[in-house]
Design an enzyme around this catalytic site. Structure first.
Site, short mmCIF file in Angstrom:
data_model
loop_
_atom_site.label_atom_id
_atom_site.label_comp_id
_atom_site.label_asym_id
_atom_site.label_seq_id
_atom_site.Cartn_x
_atom_site.Cartn_y
_atom_site.Cartn_z
N HIS A 126 0.85 -1.19 0.00
CA HIS A 126 0.00 0.00 0.00
C HIS A 126 0.89 1.24 0.00
O HIS A 126 2.06 1.19 0.38
CB HIS A 126 -0.91 0.01 1.23
CG HIS A 126 -2.03 -0.99 1.15
ND1 HIS A 126 -3.12 -0.95 1.99
CD2 HIS A 126 -2.21 -2.06 0.33
CE1 HIS A 126 -3.94 -1.94 1.70
NE2 HIS A 126 -3.41 -2.63 0.70
N CYS A 130 -2.18 -0.68 7.57
CA CYS A 130 -1.40 0.55 7.55
C CYS A 130 -1.46 1.26 8.90
O CYS A 130 -0.47 1.85 9.34
CB CYS A 130 -1.89 1.47 6.44
SG CYS A 130 -1.64 0.78 4.78
N GLU A 166 0.94 3.82 1.93
CA GLU A 166 1.45 4.18 3.25
C GLU A 166 2.64 3.30 3.64
O GLU A 166 3.65 3.80 4.16
CB GLU A 166 0.35 4.02 4.32
CG GLU A 166 -0.88 4.87 4.05
CD GLU A 166 -1.99 4.08 3.38
OE1 GLU A 166 -3.14 4.15 3.83
OE2 GLU A 166 -1.68 3.39 2.38
#
Length: 219
Positions: A105, A138, A107
């Site tokens: 992801h 995350c 992040e």
């Protein structure tokens, strides 16, 4: 002999000189005030996002640029930047497809790069800007990194872990507190996602064979 009469009004040239002095003093005070506001006030406290380059909105625009990179690669358009001392130290955008990595992801990638650059997985004093509310994975990484602030754009009612679907950040049993700022450039962040998934729904490459347009019984 008639008495001499003296006017109580000051000559016009004296009056204009006084007015000029007052105007000059006023301009000096205004300029000095503006100078102090511009240079003595921390950038995070400045009130004019359109004037100063390093505000929450400007950092979110940098995250949006990362989201556009993800979109151009066929990934879900989410972008993130890590900021320390009002300077971007790392960037990231969604890459689960390109890296064949479910944890890739925006992040996570930004946090990894920031930790590598700073030489410490504890990113104390750092802020994370991300275009959508972080998920549970995350959010867990954010806690481990000991981030100072998380600033996100649009909420995620299905998977957001900052309170929309789950409350991972700032959970009572978690020993780290993160300042959460919501809704920065929310419409812009939501728009890029809406447009991406709208195109997905009309793109035959992503349609399940025999499902789209198929009539149901009694339909």
């Amino acid at each position: 002999m008639p008495a001499l009469q003296f006017s109580k009004q000051k000559p016009s040239h004296c009056k204009s000189k006084v007015e000029g002095t007052l105007v000059t003093a006023f301009r000096f005070l205004v300029s000095d005030f503006c100078f102090r506001v511009c240079y003595d006030t921390p950038m995070s406290q400045r009130l004019s996002p359109g004037t100063f380059p390093t505000t929450d909105g400007d950092f979110m625009r940098r995250a949006l640029r990362e989201a556009h990179k993800a979109e151009s690669q066929g990934e879900v358009p989410v972008g993130a930047v890590v900021v320390q001392g009002e300077k971007v130290v790392a960037r990231g955008h969604n890459r689960p497809l390109g890296l064949s990595d479910p944890s890739a992801h925006a992040e996570i990638l930004a946090l990894r790069r920031a930790a590598k650059k700073l030489g410490n997985y504890r990113l104390k004093g750092c802020d994370l800007y991300v275009t959508i509310e972080p998920c549970a994975m995350c959010a867990g990484a954010i806690i481990q990194a000991r981030l100072r602030r998380v600033v996100y754009g649009t909420p995620d009612p299905k998977a957001g872990a900052c309170g929309s679907a789950l409350a991972v950040l700032n959970h009572p049993k978690v020993n780290h507190r993160v300042e959460v700022v919501r809704g920065v450039l929310a419409e812009e962040c939501a728009r890029i996602l809406r447009e991406f998934f709208r195109r997905r729904r009309t793109d035959v490459r992503y349609q399940v064979p025999g499902v789209r347009g198929q009539k149901t019984e009694g339909g």
